[in-house]
Write a protein that holds these residues in place. Structure first.
Motif, PDB file in Angstrom:
ATOM      1  N   GLY A   1       0.816  -1.216   0.000  1.00  0.00           N
ATOM      2  CA  GLY A   1       0.000   0.000   0.000  1.00  0.00           C
ATOM      3  C   GLY A   1       0.845   1.258   0.000  1.00  0.00           C
ATOM      4  O   GLY A   1       0.520   2.230  -0.674  1.00  0.00           O
ATOM      5  N   LEU A   2       1.951   1.219   0.730  1.00  0.00           N
ATOM      6  CA  LEU A   2       2.858   2.370   0.739  1.00  0.00           C
ATOM      7  C   LEU A   2       3.461   2.596  -0.642  1.00  0.00           C
ATOM      8  O   LEU A   2       3.562   3.733  -1.104  1.00  0.00           O
ATOM      9  CB  LEU A   2       3.966   2.158   1.773  1.00  0.00           C
ATOM     10  N   ARG A   3       3.814   1.515  -1.340  1.00  0.00           N
ATOM     11  CA  ARG A   3       4.360   1.667  -2.696  1.00  0.00           C
ATOM     12  C   ARG A   3       3.311   2.219  -3.649  1.00  0.00           C
ATOM     13  O   ARG A   3       3.622   3.001  -4.539  1.00  0.00           O
ATOM     14  CB  ARG A   3       4.895   0.326  -3.207  1.00  0.00           C
ATOM     15  N   TRP A   4       2.057   1.811  -3.497  1.00  0.00           N
ATOM     16  CA  TRP A   4       1.002   2.302  -4.382  1.00  0.00           C
ATOM     17  C   TRP A   4       0.668   3.764  -4.106  1.00  0.00           C
ATOM     18  O   TRP A   4       0.569   4.567  -5.027  1.00  0.00           O
ATOM     19  CB  TRP A   4      -0.279   1.499  -4.197  1.00  0.00           C
ATOM     20  N   PHE A   5       0.410   4.082  -2.844  1.00  0.00           N
ATOM     21  CA  PHE A   5      -0.141   5.386  -2.492  1.00  0.00           C
ATOM     22  C   PHE A   5       0.907   6.380  -2.015  1.00  0.00           C
ATOM     23  O   PHE A   5       0.587   7.541  -1.788  1.00  0.00           O
ATOM     24  CB  PHE A   5      -1.227   5.228  -1.425  1.00  0.00           C
ATOM     25  N   GLY A   6       2.146   5.961  -1.842  1.00  0.00           N
ATOM     26  CA  GLY A   6       3.215   6.851  -1.407  1.00  0.00           C
ATOM     27  C   GLY A   6       3.822   7.586  -2.585  1.00  0.00           C
ATOM     28  O   GLY A   6       3.246   7.675  -3.674  1.00  0.00           O
ATOM     29  N   LYS A   7       5.017   8.081  -2.395  1.00  0.00           N
ATOM     30  CA  LYS A   7       5.681   8.869  -3.438  1.00  0.00           C
ATOM     31  C   LYS A   7       6.005   8.041  -4.669  1.00  0.00           C
ATOM     32  O   LYS A   7       6.043   8.560  -5.782  1.00  0.00           O
ATOM     33  CB  LYS A   7       6.956   9.499  -2.882  1.00  0.00           C
ATOM     34  N   MET A   8       6.247   6.732  -4.498  1.00  0.00           N
ATOM     35  CA  MET A   8       6.628   5.892  -5.642  1.00  0.00           C
ATOM     36  C   MET A   8       5.469   5.669  -6.606  1.00  0.00           C
ATOM     37  O   MET A   8       5.659   5.584  -7.804  1.00  0.00           O
ATOM     38  CB  MET A   8       7.164   4.538  -5.155  1.00  0.00           C
ATOM     39  N   GLN A   9       4.253   5.533  -6.097  1.00  0.00           N
ATOM     40  CA  GLN A   9       3.051   5.278  -6.892  1.00  0.00           C
ATOM     41  C   GLN A   9       3.268   4.170  -7.919  1.00  0.00           C
ATOM     42  O   GLN A   9       3.048   4.338  -9.116  1.00  0.00           O
ATOM     43  CB  GLN A   9       2.557   6.557  -7.550  1.00  0.00           C
ATOM     44  N   THR A  10       3.695   3.034  -7.414  1.00  0.00           N
ATOM     45  CA  THR A  10       3.954   1.873  -8.252  1.00  0.00           C
ATOM     46  C   THR A  10       2.644   1.303  -8.786  1.00  0.00           C
ATOM     47  O   THR A  10       1.704   1.088  -8.029  1.00  0.00           O
ATOM     48  CB  THR A  10       4.684   0.787  -7.434  1.00  0.00           C
ATOM     49  N   ILE A  11       2.580   1.050 -10.082  1.00  0.00           N
ATOM     50  CA  ILE A  11       1.411   0.432 -10.699  1.00  0.00           C
ATOM     51  C   ILE A  11       1.631  -1.084 -10.688  1.00  0.00           C
ATOM     52  O   ILE A  11       2.558  -1.587 -11.315  1.00  0.00           O
ATOM     53  CB  ILE A  11       1.208   0.926 -12.146  1.00  0.00           C
ATOM     54  N   PRO A  12       0.775  -1.826  -9.986  1.00  0.00           N
ATOM     55  CA  PRO A  12       0.946  -3.278  -9.919  1.00  0.00           C
ATOM     56  C   PRO A  12       0.452  -3.971 -11.186  1.00  0.00           C
ATOM     57  O   PRO A  12      -0.140  -3.340 -12.067  1.00  0.00           O
ATOM     58  CB  PRO A  12       0.085  -3.658  -8.718  1.00  0.00           C
ATOM     59  N   SER A  13       0.663  -5.271 -11.228  1.00  0.00           N
ATOM     60  CA  SER A  13       0.162  -6.061 -12.352  1.00  0.00           C
ATOM     61  C   SER A  13      -0.724  -7.180 -11.807  1.00  0.00           C
ATOM     62  O   SER A  13      -0.808  -7.397 -10.606  1.00  0.00           O
ATOM     63  CB  SER A  13       1.330  -6.647 -13.152  1.00  0.00           C
ATOM     64  N   GLY A  14      -1.393  -7.874 -12.704  1.00  0.00           N
ATOM     65  CA  GLY A  14      -2.214  -9.022 -12.329  1.00  0.00           C
ATOM     66  C   GLY A  14      -3.381  -8.673 -11.431  1.00  0.00           C
ATOM     67  O   GLY A  14      -4.036  -7.645 -11.598  1.00  0.00           O
ATOM     68  N   VAL A  15      -3.617  -9.540 -10.451  1.00  0.00           N
ATOM     69  CA  VAL A  15      -4.748  -9.380  -9.544  1.00  0.00           C
ATOM     70  C   VAL A  15      -4.641  -8.077  -8.753  1.00  0.00           C
ATOM     71  O   VAL A  15      -5.643  -7.393  -8.542  1.00  0.00           O
ATOM     72  CB  VAL A  15      -4.846 -10.596  -8.585  1.00  0.00           C
ATOM     73  N   ASN A  16      -3.431  -7.720  -8.343  1.00  0.00           N
ATOM     74  CA  ASN A  16      -3.279  -6.473  -7.583  1.00  0.00           C
ATOM     75  C   ASN A  16      -3.621  -5.247  -8.417  1.00  0.00           C
ATOM     76  O   ASN A  16      -4.108  -4.254  -7.902  1.00  0.00           O
ATOM     77  CB  ASN A  16      -1.870  -6.358  -7.007  1.00  0.00           C
ATOM     78  N   ARG A  17      -3.393  -5.315  -9.721  1.00  0.00           N
ATOM     79  CA  ARG A  17      -3.792  -4.199 -10.598  1.00  0.00           C
ATOM     80  C   ARG A  17      -5.314  -4.049 -10.580  1.00  0.00           C
ATOM     81  O   ARG A  17      -5.840  -2.938 -10.489  1.00  0.00           O
ATOM     82  CB  ARG A  17      -3.290  -4.445 -12.016  1.00  0.00           C
ATOM     83  N   LEU A  18      -6.016  -5.179 -10.648  1.00  0.00           N
ATOM     84  CA  LEU A  18      -7.481  -5.135 -10.580  1.00  0.00           C
ATOM     85  C   LEU A  18      -7.955  -4.585  -9.240  1.00  0.00           C
ATOM     86  O   LEU A  18      -8.907  -3.810  -9.182  1.00  0.00           O
ATOM     87  CB  LEU A  18      -8.074  -6.530 -10.810  1.00  0.00           C
ATOM     88  N   LYS A  19      -7.287  -4.979  -8.162  1.00  0.00           N
ATOM     89  CA  LYS A  19      -7.650  -4.473  -6.838  1.00  0.00           C
ATOM     90  C   LYS A  19      -7.486  -2.958  -6.775  1.00  0.00           C
ATOM     91  O   LYS A  19      -8.347  -2.258  -6.236  1.00  0.00           O
ATOM     92  CB  LYS A  19      -6.800  -5.137  -5.754  1.00  0.00           C
TER      93      LYS A  19
END
Length: 87
Positions: free
Chosen positions: A47-65
């Motif tokens: 969650g920190l990687r997604w919503f923090g400064k990095m804003q990492t875009i996940p793949s697969g099921v996590n991308r759908l989430k």
């Protein structure tokens, strides 16, 4: 809540969400961000990687989430708009 219909790519929506809700995501020892993580079944460092400064875009099921949580907040993700029309 975000503007009435913020529309954009997943990256644009995530960026807008993170900037709009940045203060709320980290107040009270990151309680809001942690609740979102618990709701969609991801660990807190993710969650920190997604919503923090990095804003990492996940793949697969996590991308759908991630797409679903943004849509719950009213975002229109352009990569998903054709999905329901194809059926």
């Amino acid at each position: 809540m975000p503007p009435e219909r913020f529309e954009g790519t997943l990256a644009e929506c995530l960026s807008h969400f993170s900037k709009t809700f940045a203060a709320r995501l980290v107040e009270n020892k990151c309680q809001t961000r942690n609740l979102i993580c618990d709701l969609i079944g991801i660990n807190r460092p993710t969650g920190l990687r997604w919503f923090g400064k990095m804003q990492t875009i996940p793949s697969g099921v996590n991308r759908l989430k991630l797409q679903l949580i943004l849509e719950m907040f009213g975002y229109v993700i352009t990569e998903r708009t054709g999905v329901s029309d194809a059926q």
